[in-house]
Design an enzyme around this catalytic site. Structure first.
Site, PDB file in Angstrom:
ATOM      1  N   CYS A  47     -32.396 -29.026  55.860  1.00  0.00           N
ATOM      2  CA  CYS A  47     -31.291 -29.736  55.206  1.00  0.00           C
ATOM      3  C   CYS A  47     -31.775 -31.055  54.601  1.00  0.00           C
ATOM      4  O   CYS A  47     -32.333 -31.903  55.298  1.00  0.00           O
ATOM      5  CB  CYS A  47     -30.187 -29.985  56.234  1.00  0.00           C
ATOM      6  SG  CYS A  47     -28.884 -31.061  55.625  1.00  0.00           S
ATOM      7  N   CYS A  89     -30.200 -34.163  56.232  1.00  0.00           N
ATOM      8  CA  CYS A  89     -30.821 -34.449  57.538  1.00  0.00           C
ATOM      9  C   CYS A  89     -32.140 -35.179  57.323  1.00  0.00           C
ATOM     10  O   CYS A  89     -32.449 -36.149  58.019  1.00  0.00           O
ATOM     11  CB  CYS A  89     -31.070 -33.171  58.331  1.00  0.00           C
ATOM     12  SG  CYS A  89     -29.608 -32.497  59.136  1.00  0.00           S
ATOM     13  N   ASP A 147     -25.772 -42.152  45.460  1.00  0.00           N
ATOM     14  CA  ASP A 147     -25.982 -40.810  44.918  1.00  0.00           C
ATOM     15  C   ASP A 147     -27.081 -40.883  43.861  1.00  0.00           C
ATOM     16  O   ASP A 147     -27.123 -41.797  43.037  1.00  0.00           O
ATOM     17  CB  ASP A 147     -24.676 -40.277  44.300  1.00  0.00           C
ATOM     18  CG  ASP A 147     -24.740 -38.778  44.077  1.00  0.00           C
ATOM     19  OD1 ASP A 147     -24.026 -38.041  44.784  1.00  0.00           O
ATOM     20  OD2 ASP A 147     -25.508 -38.337  43.188  1.00  0.00           O
ATOM     21  N   HIS A 154     -26.075 -33.151  61.952  1.00  0.00           N
ATOM     22  CA  HIS A 154     -25.814 -32.118  60.941  1.00  0.00           C
ATOM     23  C   HIS A 154     -24.479 -31.443  61.210  1.00  0.00           C
ATOM     24  O   HIS A 154     -24.329 -30.678  62.161  1.00  0.00           O
ATOM     25  CB  HIS A 154     -26.932 -31.066  60.936  1.00  0.00           C
ATOM     26  CG  HIS A 154     -26.734 -30.033  59.871  1.00  0.00           C
ATOM     27  ND1 HIS A 154     -27.074 -30.239  58.560  1.00  0.00           N
ATOM     28  CD2 HIS A 154     -26.176 -28.790  59.919  1.00  0.00           C
ATOM     29  CE1 HIS A 154     -26.743 -29.178  57.841  1.00  0.00           C
ATOM     30  NE2 HIS A 154     -26.203 -28.274  58.651  1.00  0.00           N
ATOM     31  N   ASN A 208     -16.310 -32.376  48.779  1.00  0.00           N
ATOM     32  CA  ASN A 208     -16.420 -30.988  48.332  1.00  0.00           C
ATOM     33  C   ASN A 208     -16.742 -30.098  49.535  1.00  0.00           C
ATOM     34  O   ASN A 208     -17.575 -30.464  50.372  1.00  0.00           O
ATOM     35  CB  ASN A 208     -17.512 -30.869  47.267  1.00  0.00           C
ATOM     36  CG  ASN A 208     -17.158 -31.619  45.998  1.00  0.00           C
ATOM     37  OD1 ASN A 208     -15.991 -31.640  45.588  1.00  0.00           O
ATOM     38  ND2 ASN A 208     -18.137 -32.243  45.373  1.00  0.00           N
ATOM     39  N   HIS A 211     -24.364 -30.386  54.032  1.00  0.00           N
ATOM     40  CA  HIS A 211     -24.314 -31.373  55.131  1.00  0.00           C
ATOM     41  C   HIS A 211     -23.156 -32.278  54.729  1.00  0.00           C
ATOM     42  O   HIS A 211     -23.178 -32.875  53.641  1.00  0.00           O
ATOM     43  CB  HIS A 211     -25.649 -32.126  55.198  1.00  0.00           C
ATOM     44  CG  HIS A 211     -25.721 -33.205  56.260  1.00  0.00           C
ATOM     45  ND1 HIS A 211     -26.760 -33.265  57.175  1.00  0.00           N
ATOM     46  CD2 HIS A 211     -24.929 -34.273  56.522  1.00  0.00           C
ATOM     47  CE1 HIS A 211     -26.579 -34.327  57.969  1.00  0.00           C
ATOM     48  NE2 HIS A 211     -25.478 -34.958  57.585  1.00  0.00           N
ATOM     49  N   HIS A 225     -20.570 -34.714  53.519  1.00  0.00           N
ATOM     50  CA  HIS A 225     -20.712 -36.038  52.886  1.00  0.00           C
ATOM     51  C   HIS A 225     -19.425 -36.413  52.186  1.00  0.00           C
ATOM     52  O   HIS A 225     -18.737 -35.562  51.627  1.00  0.00           O
ATOM     53  CB  HIS A 225     -21.900 -36.065  51.918  1.00  0.00           C
ATOM     54  CG  HIS A 225     -21.905 -34.959  50.910  1.00  0.00           C
ATOM     55  ND1 HIS A 225     -22.322 -33.677  51.217  1.00  0.00           N
ATOM     56  CD2 HIS A 225     -21.532 -34.941  49.608  1.00  0.00           C
ATOM     57  CE1 HIS A 225     -22.215 -32.920  50.134  1.00  0.00           C
ATOM     58  NE2 HIS A 225     -21.730 -33.657  49.136  1.00  0.00           N
TER      59      HIS A 225
HETATM   60  P1  5GP Z   1     -21.788 -32.022  46.457  1.00  0.00           P
HETATM   61  O1  5GP Z   1     -21.659 -31.283  45.170  1.00  0.00           O
HETATM   62  O2  5GP Z   1     -22.497 -31.213  47.507  1.00  0.00           O
HETATM   63  O3  5GP Z   1     -20.503 -32.612  46.925  1.00  0.00           O
HETATM   64  O4  5GP Z   1     -22.675 -33.297  46.106  1.00  0.00           O
HETATM   65  C1  5GP Z   1     -23.997 -33.461  46.451  1.00  0.00           C
HETATM   66  C2  5GP Z   1     -24.408 -34.794  45.864  1.00  0.00           C
HETATM   67  O5  5GP Z   1     -25.643 -35.163  46.414  1.00  0.00           O
HETATM   68  C3  5GP Z   1     -24.588 -34.766  44.336  1.00  0.00           C
HETATM   69  O6  5GP Z   1     -23.731 -35.741  43.752  1.00  0.00           O
HETATM   70  C4  5GP Z   1     -26.067 -35.104  44.135  1.00  0.00           C
HETATM   71  O7  5GP Z   1     -26.301 -35.948  43.031  1.00  0.00           O
HETATM   72  C5  5GP Z   1     -26.435 -35.778  45.435  1.00  0.00           C
HETATM   73  N1  5GP Z   1     -27.812 -35.563  45.847  1.00  0.00           N
HETATM   74  C6  5GP Z   1     -28.457 -34.373  45.927  1.00  0.00           C
HETATM   75  N2  5GP Z   1     -29.724 -34.539  46.360  1.00  0.00           N
HETATM   76  C7  5GP Z   1     -29.871 -35.873  46.582  1.00  0.00           C
HETATM   77  C8  5GP Z   1     -30.966 -36.672  47.039  1.00  0.00           C
HETATM   78  O8  5GP Z   1     -32.062 -36.192  47.342  1.00  0.00           O
HETATM   79  N3  5GP Z   1     -30.758 -38.008  47.133  1.00  0.00           N
HETATM   80  C9  5GP Z   1     -29.557 -38.581  46.804  1.00  0.00           C
HETATM   81  N4  5GP Z   1     -29.461 -39.910  46.928  1.00  0.00           N
HETATM   82  N5  5GP Z   1     -28.510 -37.860  46.370  1.00  0.00           N
HETATM   83  C10 5GP Z   1     -28.663 -36.526  46.256  1.00  0.00           C
HETATM   84 ZN    ZN Z   2     -28.048 -31.756  57.639  1.00  0.00          ZN
END
Ligand code: 5GP
Ligand code: ZN
Length: 119
Positions: free
Chosen positions: A7, A10, A33, A49, A93, A104, A106
């Site tokens: 993950c 994680c 983000d 997690h 989401n 995970h 958020h």
């Molecule tokens: P979800 O669509 O799952 O709600 O959003 C995942 C969010 O995580 C996205 O807005 C994406 O830009 C962000 N994200 C994905 N990978 C990383 C990362 O490695 N570092 C950071 N800071 N944000 C990430």
């Molecule tokens: Zn996780």
């Protein structure tokens, strides 16, 4: 603490992948983000997690309550303008149909002066 070796959040929580930190305590990490929608866009995660909101039960009441209570404080600190003219969006989401990409839990906090790239 339960973690998932595959993950990405994680790994961020463990410091194995770097992030731009906004806030950290024993149980919670908050970071910017990587692909922001707006002038302010940060994510709150539990360090343990939890795959999604669909996995939340009564045992998570305290951690979720703490995350939700932190969100407005950090929104202000990060540059969201005051309610009611300012404000922010909170998005969680959940699942594929719910547009969740990282599995995970958020909390997105998105705000700041418009226009935004998205949202
Ligand atoms: P979800 O669509 O799952 O709600 O959003 C995942 C969010 O995580 C996205 O807005 C994406 O830009 C962000 N994200 C994905 N990978 C990383 C990362 O490695 N570092 C950071 N800071 N944000 C990430
Ligand atoms: Zn996780």
């Amino acid at each position: 603490m339960s973690t998932d070796a595959n993950c990405i959040f994680c790994k961020i929580a463990e410091g194995k992948i770097p992030s731009s930190k906004v806030y950290e305590d024993e149980d919670i990490l908050v970071f910017h983000d990587i692909n922001p929608w707006a002038p302010v866009h940060f994510l709150l995660i539990p360090k343990q997690h939890i795959a999604s909101m669909a996995h939340v039960g009564p045992e998570h009441t305290e951690i979720l309550g703490r995350m939700m209570a932190l969100a407005p404080q950090l929104a202000k600190q990060q540059g969201c303008e005051p309610y009611p003219e300012g404000g922010f969006r909170i998005i969680i989401n959940t699942g594929v149909q719910g547009m969740q990409e990282v599995h995970h839990l958020h909390i997105h906090v998105i705000g700041g002066p418009r226009p935004w790239k998205k949202g």
